[in-house]
Structures are given as C-alpha cells and as structure tokens.
Design a protein around this motif. Structure first.
Motif, PDB file in Angstrom:
ATOM      1  N   PRO A   1       1.241  -1.347   0.051  1.00  0.00           N
ATOM      2  CA  PRO A   1      -0.106   0.153   0.026  1.00  0.00           C
ATOM      3  C   PRO A   1       0.891   1.415  -0.005  1.00  0.00           C
ATOM      4  O   PRO A   1       0.525   2.423  -0.480  1.00  0.00           O
ATOM      5  CB  PRO A   1      -0.943  -0.109   1.404  1.00  0.00           C
ATOM      6  N   LEU A   2       2.079   1.221   0.726  1.00  0.00           N
ATOM      7  CA  LEU A   2       2.785   2.636   0.619  1.00  0.00           C
ATOM      8  C   LEU A   2       3.452   2.885  -0.639  1.00  0.00           C
ATOM      9  O   LEU A   2       3.594   4.002  -1.160  1.00  0.00           O
ATOM     10  CB  LEU A   2       3.894   2.082   1.525  1.00  0.00           C
ATOM     11  N   ALA A   3       3.527   1.718  -1.693  1.00  0.00           N
ATOM     12  CA  ALA A   3       3.856   2.171  -3.122  1.00  0.00           C
ATOM     13  C   ALA A   3       2.727   2.414  -4.022  1.00  0.00           C
ATOM     14  O   ALA A   3       2.902   3.255  -4.517  1.00  0.00           O
ATOM     15  CB  ALA A   3       4.802   0.928  -3.608  1.00  0.00           C
ATOM     16  N   ILE A   4       1.817   1.563  -4.079  1.00  0.00           N
ATOM     17  CA  ILE A   4       0.569   1.764  -4.925  1.00  0.00           C
ATOM     18  C   ILE A   4      -0.178   2.930  -4.850  1.00  0.00           C
ATOM     19  O   ILE A   4      -0.502   3.702  -5.757  1.00  0.00           O
ATOM     20  CB  ILE A   4      -0.174   0.490  -5.011  1.00  0.00           C
ATOM     21  N   PHE A   5      -0.071   3.584  -3.562  1.00  0.00           N
ATOM     22  CA  PHE A   5      -0.562   4.924  -3.429  1.00  0.00           C
ATOM     23  C   PHE A   5       0.268   6.058  -3.260  1.00  0.00           C
ATOM     24  O   PHE A   5      -0.228   7.146  -2.560  1.00  0.00           O
ATOM     25  CB  PHE A   5      -1.633   4.840  -1.981  1.00  0.00           C
ATOM     26  N   SER A   6       1.428   5.786  -3.714  1.00  0.00           N
ATOM     27  CA  SER A   6       2.488   6.910  -3.510  1.00  0.00           C
ATOM     28  C   SER A   6       2.156   8.176  -4.237  1.00  0.00           C
ATOM     29  O   SER A   6       2.651   9.144  -4.047  1.00  0.00           O
ATOM     30  CB  SER A   6       3.877   6.286  -3.929  1.00  0.00           C
ATOM     31  N   ALA A   7       1.378   8.103  -5.354  1.00  0.00           N
ATOM     32  CA  ALA A   7       1.070   9.418  -6.278  1.00  0.00           C
ATOM     33  C   ALA A   7       0.158  10.112  -5.003  1.00  0.00           C
ATOM     34  O   ALA A   7       0.385  11.516  -5.177  1.00  0.00           O
ATOM     35  CB  ALA A   7       0.247   9.043  -7.049  1.00  0.00           C
ATOM     36  N   ILE A   8      -0.260   9.680  -4.087  1.00  0.00           N
ATOM     37  CA  ILE A   8      -1.154  10.468  -3.348  1.00  0.00           C
ATOM     38  C   ILE A   8      -0.001  10.996  -2.191  1.00  0.00           C
ATOM     39  O   ILE A   8       0.785  10.406  -1.738  1.00  0.00           O
ATOM     40  CB  ILE A   8      -2.204   9.761  -2.226  1.00  0.00           C
ATOM     41  N   PRO A   9      -0.052  12.339  -1.841  1.00  0.00           N
ATOM     42  CA  PRO A   9       1.121  12.777  -0.991  1.00  0.00           C
ATOM     43  C   PRO A   9       1.352  11.968   0.288  1.00  0.00           C
ATOM     44  O   PRO A   9       0.211  11.706   0.921  1.00  0.00           O
ATOM     45  CB  PRO A   9       0.686  14.470  -0.798  1.00  0.00           C
ATOM     46  N   ALA A  10       2.430  11.826   0.793  1.00  0.00           N
ATOM     47  CA  ALA A  10       2.394  10.963   2.022  1.00  0.00           C
ATOM     48  C   ALA A  10       2.002  11.740   3.133  1.00  0.00           C
ATOM     49  O   ALA A  10       1.101  11.184   4.082  1.00  0.00           O
ATOM     50  CB  ALA A  10       3.949  10.522   2.504  1.00  0.00           C
ATOM     51  N   LYS A  11       2.018  12.975   3.204  1.00  0.00           N
ATOM     52  CA  LYS A  11       1.341  13.766   4.342  1.00  0.00           C
ATOM     53  C   LYS A  11      -0.005  13.548   4.402  1.00  0.00           C
ATOM     54  O   LYS A  11      -0.652  13.647   5.531  1.00  0.00           O
ATOM     55  CB  LYS A  11       2.051  15.255   4.460  1.00  0.00           C
ATOM     56  N   ALA A  12      -0.739  13.817   3.266  1.00  0.00           N
ATOM     57  CA  ALA A  12      -2.063  13.523   3.091  1.00  0.00           C
ATOM     58  C   ALA A  12      -2.488  12.129   3.573  1.00  0.00           C
ATOM     59  O   ALA A  12      -3.631  11.973   4.345  1.00  0.00           O
ATOM     60  CB  ALA A  12      -2.490  13.865   1.558  1.00  0.00           C
ATOM     61  N   ARG A  13      -1.884  11.249   2.973  1.00  0.00           N
ATOM     62  CA  ARG A  13      -2.197   9.900   3.789  1.00  0.00           C
ATOM     63  C   ARG A  13      -1.951   9.703   5.370  1.00  0.00           C
ATOM     64  O   ARG A  13      -2.989   9.000   5.822  1.00  0.00           O
ATOM     65  CB  ARG A  13      -1.639   8.745   3.139  1.00  0.00           C
ATOM     66  N   TYR A  14      -1.214  10.093   5.672  1.00  0.00           N
ATOM     67  CA  TYR A  14      -0.801   9.961   6.959  1.00  0.00           C
ATOM     68  C   TYR A  14      -1.715  10.821   8.008  1.00  0.00           C
ATOM     69  O   TYR A  14      -2.412  10.483   9.026  1.00  0.00           O
ATOM     70  CB  TYR A  14       0.621  10.536   7.452  1.00  0.00           C
ATOM     71  N   LEU A  15      -2.127  12.241   7.575  1.00  0.00           N
ATOM     72  CA  LEU A  15      -3.225  12.713   8.064  1.00  0.00           C
ATOM     73  C   LEU A  15      -4.651  12.213   8.013  1.00  0.00           C
ATOM     74  O   LEU A  15      -5.377  12.338   9.206  1.00  0.00           O
ATOM     75  CB  LEU A  15      -3.260  14.406   7.429  1.00  0.00           C
TER      76      LEU A  15
ATOM     77  N   VAL B   1       7.310  11.106   6.053  1.00  0.00           N
ATOM     78  CA  VAL B   1       6.352  11.836   5.396  1.00  0.00           C
ATOM     79  C   VAL B   1       6.957  13.011   4.999  1.00  0.00           C
ATOM     80  O   VAL B   1       6.503  13.591   3.676  1.00  0.00           O
ATOM     81  CB  VAL B   1       5.352  12.591   6.665  1.00  0.00           C
ATOM     82  N   ASN B   2       8.196  13.499   5.449  1.00  0.00           N
ATOM     83  CA  ASN B   2       8.738  14.889   5.073  1.00  0.00           C
ATOM     84  C   ASN B   2      10.192  14.869   4.272  1.00  0.00           C
ATOM     85  O   ASN B   2      10.633  15.690   3.640  1.00  0.00           O
ATOM     86  CB  ASN B   2       8.980  16.010   6.258  1.00  0.00           C
ATOM     87  N   ASP B   3      10.589  13.639   4.232  1.00  0.00           N
ATOM     88  CA  ASP B   3      12.071  13.346   3.530  1.00  0.00           C
ATOM     89  C   ASP B   3      11.851  12.456   2.102  1.00  0.00           C
ATOM     90  O   ASP B   3      11.553  11.239   2.134  1.00  0.00           O
ATOM     91  CB  ASP B   3      12.976  12.969   4.397  1.00  0.00           C
ATOM     92  N   PRO B   4      11.843  12.955   0.958  1.00  0.00           N
ATOM     93  CA  PRO B   4      11.511  12.121  -0.136  1.00  0.00           C
ATOM     94  C   PRO B   4      12.355  10.961  -0.272  1.00  0.00           C
ATOM     95  O   PRO B   4      12.068   9.978  -0.943  1.00  0.00           O
ATOM     96  CB  PRO B   4      11.519  12.979  -1.382  1.00  0.00           C
ATOM     97  N   GLU B   5      13.695  11.284  -0.050  1.00  0.00           N
ATOM     98  CA  GLU B   5      14.771  10.204  -0.338  1.00  0.00           C
ATOM     99  C   GLU B   5      14.775   9.069   0.500  1.00  0.00           C
ATOM    100  O   GLU B   5      14.679   8.146   0.173  1.00  0.00           O
ATOM    101  CB  GLU B   5      16.074  10.815  -0.197  1.00  0.00           C
ATOM    102  N   PHE B   6      14.310   9.576   1.911  1.00  0.00           N
ATOM    103  CA  PHE B   6      14.201   8.464   2.732  1.00  0.00           C
ATOM    104  C   PHE B   6      12.883   7.387   2.451  1.00  0.00           C
ATOM    105  O   PHE B   6      12.897   6.267   2.482  1.00  0.00           O
ATOM    106  CB  PHE B   6      13.862   8.587   4.396  1.00  0.00           C
TER     107      PHE B   6
END
Length: 677
Positions: A269-283, A328-333
């Motif tokens: 799920p972390l990969a297939i929904f990656s188009a949705i901003p990570a912060k939005a998913r976490y919020l 959420v905030n570091d794209p490389e990580f």
C-alpha cells in the motif's frame, strides 16, 4: 434473522487448516438461504418445536442449573478452547446423550417458563421474523448520494483516493449526524455490482482489496445485522467528506496510471498509493486513528493465536508528528523505504518476515543516522503528535484480552512496560496486516507469517520509542522487554544489536530513570488532548478520594505488587458498584500478563512468572468479552477490596466470589449483564 434462517454448518472459521476454504460471510452478502444450503448450511428451524433449535432449547430447559451453581470443570466454558459442535437433527440424540448439560443457553442461567413457552410457540408458528430492512431518512439519503457520487468519480485522482478510503473504512459502521430519537441507520462501504440508484448487490471477495472481474461500484450499504460490541464500530461521518477532500486535495498532485489488484500491489500500500502525498495519507490515518486502531484490535484477526497475542497485555500507543516525521517529509528516505517493500511485497512465512523486518530496520537506522547529522534528530517531545482538533485522539491504551484486544482513548493505567511510537509506514502496514489483507478462511502458514509480521511491526514501534531515550540506555531498555534466551535470540534475528545507539536525542534527562521521565513528559504533552489522569493507578498525593476510588486504588496497587488474588483472576472482570439497587459505577479489572516477547508464540505459551503480572482497573467497559462479574454495594467497596487483598489461596478467592461474585448461573444473570450494556 438471516443467521437463523441460513442455519448451521460444520465449519469452524478459526480451525487450523493447511488449505484455504471458501469464505462464508453473513454481513454484506448477496446469498439467499438457498445459496447457503448449496454450500453446506442446514436448517435449524424446520420442524417447529421439534427443530434442531427447539430440541437444543428444550435440552437446556430440562437440565437447568441450580442458582449460583459452579459450572463443573468437565464443561469447558472458555470460548477459546471450548469444542464447537454443529450436530444435525439426525445426530441430535447422540449429542443429547453425550452432553445433557450443554443445551441452550449454554452453561448459563436458563430460561423461565414463560420465556420457554414463547419460544416454543414461535417455532410452532414457523419462526416468523418481523424485522424490517433499514430505510435511510431523507437527510441520510442525501449524504449517501453525495458520498457515492464522489467515490464513483471518473477522475483518476479521485478514483485513487476512493480506493484508499474504501480499503481503510470498510470495517466501520458509518452514520450521519445526531439522532434525537432511537438509533441512526448505519452504513458500510461495499463494492457492488450495481451503480448508485439501484438496489445494492454486494460482491463478496476473500480480501477487501481482491480483484473483481467486470464493472463494480462503491456503495454505502445499510447495516442489517445484529449490532454487537466487538464488531460494531460507529463513526459519525457528518461533514467528513469535506474534511477528507481537504486532506487529499490541498496539495497539487497527479496520477498517471491507477494501480491494479495483483498480489504484489495488494501487499504494498505504501507504494501503490505513492501518488497521493504521503502527508495527506498520514493525516487521513491520524484523523481516524481511534477508529482504525479499533479496527485493528477488534477485527476478525483479533483472536489469541493469530494476531491478538502480539498486541501486548497493556500498552500505550502514540504517533509521530506529521510535521516532522522523517518518512512523510523526506522524499529520499521515503523512496528508499518504499523501494525495499516493493521488492519484498508479501510476507509468506515467519522466517521471511523476520528477515525483511531486520532489513527494514537497518535501512531505517542507516538513513536516520545520516539525517541526524544534517537535518536534526526528530527525537524531541514535540515530535510526538498531539492532535490539532478536539476530535483527534493522539494517545490510546490497548489491552489484550482472551478473545479480543481492546482499545480506548487516553493513557490509562499505570506506566506501561511498552510505549509504542508509530510512524506512518508502521501504522499503514499494521492496518493491511490486521484487516485489509487478513483472510479468516485462509491456511495456517500465511497466518503465521502475518502473526510474525504484526509482532515485528510492534517491535518496530518499540524501537521507535527508544530513540527518544538517552543513547547509552536504548539497548538495555530493549533487552528488558525481551528477557530470556529464546526472546533474546528472536530479538537478534529481528533487530540490529545496537539499535539507535548512534542517533542522538535532544531531550535533556535529569534522573537515572529516563524511561519513566520520558513517559512523564509524554503524559504532560498529551494532557490537553486526551485523558491522561488516572486517579486509580496514578493517584495524586494530598487528594481526598472517595471510598470507591480508594478501594480500586488498593486493588490496583496490591495487584501490581504481591497480591495473591491475581493468581485466580481471569483476564477481564466487570466490577459493578450499585446503590439502592441501581448500577452507579462500572469498572473493568484486567489481568495484564508480563511476557518477554509478543511476536514469539513460545513467550505466550511459556509464561512462567504469574506473580509478576499486573492488574489495571479502568472506569467503564474495557473489554468485549468479560470473563466474570462482581457486584458490590457502594458502602462495601473497601471491604471488598480488603477481602481480595487478604486472599492467600483458592478457597479464600472462592469465598470472595461466593459473597460478591455473579456466576453464570445467577438467576438474575441476564438483567445484571444488561445493566452494563
């Protein structure tokens, strides 16, 4: 009524099996009674008073228990170990001869003459049902139409968000707004073969994210089953669609291609929904953290040998701050993390689960160590989420009880052995392991792999907590959670030996007990957002508490120490405090096992120090399955507490039960239980 109409089947969903079986659902099914007959269900109603149900009720009525009689040990009343039967009508005479004291209701206060006569008359009339399918009000129908319009949009971004929302929200019972009289109608998200505006035809799948051939639509299906405490998780969705839209679409993002439903995609799920901003998913997860935690702890996987026994006996759960969270905030990580799990999508066995978890922690650590030198540690108290709305629940208490775990908002009980700090990927993977990708009707090997995976995510949360402690104490604190050679060996397989030792913390500690000091800081940090005050487990000095509270404090204190009464306690007990014949206060008394490793089955099976167990007393309902009840008069509370404390052996404990206990055979059992519900 559908459950009685479809009847019984010789199948135990939780039985150990080497091959998966066809799923059988009662909720959100399009099957008719005839369809159920074709897959093996047989009637329990045909034959009137001579039906299987009639004979079982008659057997129980003719073999009543004496008032307050103890159930003999040869009748197993433990829901986890009691052997399940599904005798057919032809087999009933053999069942009656073998188990004359196991009619209906099973091992509990029996039916009164009038109740028995009513049931027999009803069966003779053909067992008619007068239940009516729920009908949405005009206001509810407007809400449903608004939701279904959004969920079935043709826009790619909205399609992806709709799938993400569905896969998380489907276990919940949704309702809209306040209801002045009675109960609202509840709705459940389903995938239907029919579009909005037509009668709903739910499509049954093994998993919530299974592939469906052909066209289908998201629908809100009215809930038409008996509501029960473990399964019923109501959520007021008034205004929530606008909240979710703000969360998901406040940033500008695009999606080129929608993901499919292959196994690798379903398990990432972390990969297939990656188009949705990570912060939005976490919020989004944090917006409904309480309800998602309840779905994890009270869903179908929540049963001792599967996942519930890795949740720990009593633990606090908190979350990383979305404003500072590294994932959420570091794209490389985030890219490194997602790539790792994209390559290793499905945990198929325990060994692979442990290996992948250790790889993840090593990647996690290496990157955090490098980031700590340039971007800060994210190990400050403000790096724990404290919520931003009154509705947010940034701290939870979880218990594991025999047949279920239980989740309540707030930090309840004495300071726990485990504080679990979740970040977004840990929270997301727990959700997909516990209920999105969980198969109740599956085979044993994948379930064991899921169990180990779930336990390893728990270890990941424990390890995440360690980075807030002084560097030199982290390894010793972690080892203290995993005592003994077996647990230490498991820990070595799943966690790097020097976990977190190179990441500095920015919290200044002033005592020689930094773990407790941090928990104190955590309590103060969340005190304005959730209930953190516990006068029973953590009384304030100088406060004059009432006698009932003093009694509960004594039981709690002695249970945490050397009170021998805890040797005879079940895992979850209701204490009813009555005054003038009416229920005044209700408490849940839990026995909290102290085990060395929660992802090791051996640790559960080899629990050898019951005197190290603790007890927790919390106000209100703290379990879906109480094992026992005490009823005490308000003016007897201290006397009851002192009697428990004076217990030296089983005879002493039975004497306490004889005076204040509510046995299953108590003539007023049902009225007493219903006073709670």
């Amino acid at each position: 009524s559908l459950g009685l109409k479809r009847g019984a089947i010789k199948l135990d969903p939780y039985a150990l099996r080497w091959d998966e079986i066809t799923p059988v659902f009662l909720e959100n099914t399009s099957k008719s009674v005839e369809d159920f007959r074709e897959i093996g269900f047989f009637s329990v109603l045909e034959g009137g008073k001579d039906s299987l149900l009639g004979k079982m009720i008659k057997l129980g009525y003719e073999h009543q228990w004496k008032p307050n009689e103890r159930i003999p040990e040869n009748i197993d009343i433990n829901s986890m170990t009691h052997r399940l039967f599904a005798s057919t009508l032809k087999e009933f005479s053999g069942y009656e001869a073998a188990y004359p004291k196991q009619g209906m209701p099973f091992a509990i206060a029996g039916l009164k003459a009038g109740e028995y006569a009513t049931l027999m008359k009803w069966l003779e009339q053909g067992a008619p049902f007068d239940d009516v399918a729920p009908q949405a009000s005009k206001q509810e129908a407007e809400h449903v139409a608004k939701w279904e319009d959004f969920l079935n949009s043709d826009d790619k971004r909205e399609k992806l968000v709709s799938r993400y929302m569905y896969e998380h929200l489907w276990p919940l019972h949704l309702y809209f707004g306040d209801v002045e009289d009675g109960y609202p109608n509840f709705f459940q998200l389903v995938r239907s073969a029919t579009p909005p505006g037509q009668p709903i035809k739910p499509i049954e799948t093994r998993y919530a994210n299974d592939l469906i051939q052909g066209e289908w639509f998201y629908r809100l299906n009215p809930v038409h089953v008996t509501l029960h405490h473990k399964r019923h998780m109501p959520v007021n969705m008034e205004g929530k669609l606008d909240v979710y839209k703000e969360i998901f679409f406040s940033e500008d993002w695009t999606v080129d291609e929608l993901p499919g439903y292959t196994i690798p995609e379903r398990y990432t799920p972390l990969a297939i929904f990656s188009a949705i901003p990570a912060k939005a998913r976490y919020l989004f997860l944090l917006e409904e953290s309480f309800h998602f935690e309840k779905s994890i702890t009270q869903g179908a996987s929540c049963r001792t040998g599967i996942i519930v026994s890795v949740t720990a006996e009593h633990a606090w759960h908190v979350y990383e701050n979305p404003e500072t969270s590294l994932y959420v905030n570091d794209p490389e990580f985030r890219a490194a993390f997602d790539e790792h799990f994209s390559r290793n999508a499905e945990f198929v066995d325990a060994g692979k689960a442990a290996m992948l978890m250790k790889e993840f922690l090593e990647i996690n650590l290496a990157y955090r160590e490098s980031v700590a030198e340039t971007k800060g540690t994210r190990s400050r108290i403000r790096d724990i989420w404290s919520g931003s709305k009154p509705s947010h629940v940034p701290g939870h208490t979880q218990w594991r009880h025999d047949n279920t775990a239980f989740n309540v908002p707030g930090l309840i009980g004495d300071y726990p052995k485990r504080v679990n700090v979740q970040d977004f990927p840990l929270f997301e993977r727990r959700i997909y392991c516990a209920y999105v990708n969980f198969d109740l009707f599956g085979a044993v090997p994948p379930m064991i792999g899921q169990r180990v995976e779930f336990g390893l995510w728990l270890t990941g949360m424990e390890a995440n907590f360690l980075r807030f402690l002084p560097q030199e104490t982290r390894v010793s604190v972690l080892k203290d959670l995993y005592r003994g050679p077996a647990a230490q060996a498991i820990l070595a397989e799943g966690v790097p030996a020097d976990y977190g030792a190179k990441i500095p913390a920015e919290i200044e500690y002033k005592t020689d007990d930094p773990k407790r000091e941090f928990i104190d800081k955590l309590v103060r940090h969340l005190s304005d957002k959730v209930e953190t005050n516990d006068p029973i487990a953590r009384p304030e000095s100088g406060v004059a508490y009432d006698e009932v509270t003093q009694a509960m404090q004594l039981i709690n204190k002695r249970g945490d120490a050397d009170g021998k009464f805890k040797l005879y306690l079940p895992e979850a007990t209701f204490i009813r405090v009555v005054e003038d014949g009416k229920l005044k206060d209700l408490y849940t008394l839990t026995l909290d096992w102290q085990v060395s490793s929660m992802f090791s089955l051996a640790a559960i099976l080899t629990r050898t120090e019951p005197m190290s167990d603790r007890v927790t007393i919390a106000p209100g309902v703290g379990t879906s399955y109480p094992n026992f009840m005490f009823t005490i008069e308000k003016n007897e509370a201290l006397e009851f507490a002192k009697a428990l404390d004076a217990v030296k052996d089983r005879d002493d404990f039975v004497a306490v039960v004889d005076r204040w206990g509510v046995r299953r055979t108590n003539p007023g059992f049902w009225e007493i239980l219903h006073s709670v519900t």
